[in-house]
Design an enzyme around this catalytic site. Structure first.
Site, short mmCIF file in Angstrom:
data_model
loop_
_atom_site.label_atom_id
_atom_site.label_comp_id
_atom_site.label_asym_id
_atom_site.label_seq_id
_atom_site.Cartn_x
_atom_site.Cartn_y
_atom_site.Cartn_z
N GLU A 1 0.83 -1.21 0.00
CA GLU A 1 0.00 0.00 0.00
C GLU A 1 0.87 1.26 0.00
O GLU A 1 0.71 2.15 0.84
CB GLU A 1 -0.98 -0.01 1.17
CG GLU A 1 -2.02 -1.13 1.04
CD GLU A 1 -3.17 -1.05 2.04
OE1 GLU A 1 -3.15 -0.17 2.92
OE2 GLU A 1 -4.09 -1.87 1.92
N GLU B 1 -5.21 -8.48 -0.69
CA GLU B 1 -6.04 -8.11 0.46
C GLU B 1 -7.46 -7.95 -0.03
O GLU B 1 -7.75 -7.10 -0.86
CB GLU B 1 -5.56 -6.82 1.13
CG GLU B 1 -4.25 -6.98 1.89
CD GLU B 1 -3.90 -5.77 2.75
OE1 GLU B 1 -4.82 -5.08 3.26
OE2 GLU B 1 -2.70 -5.51 2.93
#
Length: 513
Positions: free
Chosen positions: A194, A317
């Site tokens: 991320e 995810e």
């Protein structure tokens, strides 16, 4: 009398026609070369809440059965569903984790503050060796996320050397001192996590340049080639994917995508895991189905730069994210797991199977005690969630040949909104058996199917089903088997066709032999 007979015959024809009209037609075509990668069925275990500590990893004086402090009932449960890979140590935690703090004698390892998740102090007793011991016990491949956010190129390069080099070097000497002579030869390697957010708040242009630098020094050692995975987009940030594909291209094995199903669509108040009405259920499933659009559009961008599909889309995810359970630490992300979550799991896995030409890896968030967990623990007790049972049903798709499907789903309607009620995927395993996974999202109506298997020979059908009386039904430590898999008898052979009645709010997996 004749008029009565004509009337009766007409009514019968109308009834048969109406029944046919209400029957969904589904065609399954023969397999080509496309494989449903087993790595689509991967999992994610971050240093977050009670996933590692008080989850996989028990206290050194614990009486819970363990091997080297790794909890054995969890290992046995995950082996049963054939977990193919496990992602670690994060998540956001990965970009504050310094691997050298987690090796060597445990009583000499420095403590650290987990600033992302609850501000708790960890003793680093679970580190590289412990994680790789866990993967060995699970018979799965490790997927390590490297620290780009707060780390250095040298730090990641030396971690790769420590893990993968079979020769004489400073890192292998330290590895030997720590009790491991031979390398693990870890293949999957995430270059940051991320990076658009908690991993550094970077721009895609900056990250893609940084990736090239880090990836250059994350070496391929003899017999240990890396599958480097770039930190990809948050949900519908298509510009991130475009920039990475343009600037990195085939210098990566995969590019990630993160997307969570938020019941309300509001990150500030996501909604309860156990208390919701049909309207909120509908909005949750609508948000879950958004994954289809995301995968389709990100894949289309990747196709522009990589028409041969050499770069994998890695959805590492995904899952439902609700408000935490009342009375628990908000930084620990502990939530219960209902039949609704099982329907989300089945639906999402069907999407990935149907896009397995591009989606080669995925990781549910997370394995134990966090978010859409497979397993919940409380001291020595353990419960398998409805989501776990979906992975148990779907393990038949791992590394099987993808079977294309054509059908038009009936609608599930609430108010003035509608979504497809049915989603399906199918595959054929190495023995020739065909497996069809069906999810009926409609909590009020069964779906009747007439399925034609084009060019596929079969003689018998059997199946299993996961459902329950209420969408809010959960498994608890006092009632661990409320939602579980059972035998399904609603499918039968009719000539060359397969007739199926899929009950409301259910996941069904059929096996045709």
């Amino acid at each position: 009398m004749i008029k009565k007979l004509i009337f009766s015959a007409t009514m019968l024809c109308c009834a048969v026609f109406a029944q046919a009209q209400n029957e969904t037609q589904l065609t399954i075509k023969p397999a080509g070369d496309q494989i449903v990668s087993r790595h689509i069925y991967g999992h994610f275990s971050e240093h977050l809440g009670r996933c590692i500590y008080d989850g996989f990893w028990v206290d050194e004086n614990s009486t819970i059965p363990n091997k080297g402090r790794i909890r054995l009932d969890i290992v046995d449960a995950l082996k049963k569903i054939k977990v193919p890979n496990l992602r670690w140590p994060g998540g956001c935690f990965a970009d504050e984790y310094h691997w050298r703090d987690g090796i060597g004698p445990r009583n000499q390892r420095p403590k650290m503050v987990n600033t992302n998740w609850g501000g708790v102090t960890e003793d680093n007793s679970f580190g590289t060796h412990e994680f790789l011991d866990l993967c060995q016990m699970l018979d799965c491949e490790p997927y390590i996320a490297g620290n780009v956010g707060s780390g250095t190129v040298e730090e990641m390069a030396k971690w790769v050397e420590y893990l993968n080099f079979d020769g004489v070097s400073p890192m292998t000497a330290i590895r030997s001192q720590n009790g491991r002579e031979k390398p693990w030869k870890v293949s999957f390697w995430g270059v940051g996590n991320e990076s658009w957010g908690c991993g550094g708040n970077m721009t895609p242009a900056y990250y893609s340049d940084l990736y090239r630098r880090y990836a250059t020094y994350a070496r391929n050692y003899p017999g240990a080639p890396l599958k480097r995975i770039a930190s990809g987009a948050n949900a519908d940030d298509y510009n991130w994917t475009e920039t990475c594909m343009k600037n990195i291209g085939n210098q990566m094995w995969g590019l990630t995508l993160h997307y969570y199903t938020i019941p309300t669509g509001n990150w500030g108040k996501k909604g309860s895991a156990t208390k919701f009405d049909e309207a909120q259920y509908f909005s949750t499933m609508k948000n879950c189905l958004h994954m289809e659009e995301l995968v389709t559009k990100h894949s289309a961008i990747m196709d522009k730069y990589d028409p041969k599909k050499k770069v994998a889309l890695v959805v590492d995810e995904w899952g439902i994210w609700t408000d935490v359970e009342p009375g628990t630490n908000p930084g620990f992300l502990y939530q219960q797991n209902s039949l609704r979550d099982a329907l989300i799991a089945g639906t999402t896995l069907n999407i990935f199977n149907n896009h397995s030409d591009r989606v080669k890896m995925a990781n549910l968030a997370q394995t134990v005690n966090v978010l859409q967990a497979l397993i919940l623990t409380e001291k020595d007790k353990m419960v398998l969630t409805p989501t776990y049972h979906v992975f148990d049903l779907y393990k038949v798709h791992q590394n099987a040949k993808y079977l294309p499907i054509a059908f038009t789903s009936p609608d599930y309607v609430v108010g003035d909104q509608k979504i497809p009620a049915l989603n399906v995927s199918a595959s054929q395993d190495s023995t020739g058996a065909v497996h069809i996974s069906l999810v009926n999202l409609d909590p009020n109506r069964k779906i009747s199917l007439n399925t034609v298997l084009d060019g596929l020979k079969w003689n018998s059908v059997s199946g299993q089903i996961l459902t329950s009386a209420k969408l809010t039904d959960i498994n608890t430590f006092n009632d661990p088997n409320k939602v579980h898999n059972s035998k399904f008898t609603g499918a039968k052979k009719s000539g060359n066709s397969l007739k199926v009645e899929v009950p409301a709010q259910s996941v069904v997996v059929l096996e045709l032999k």
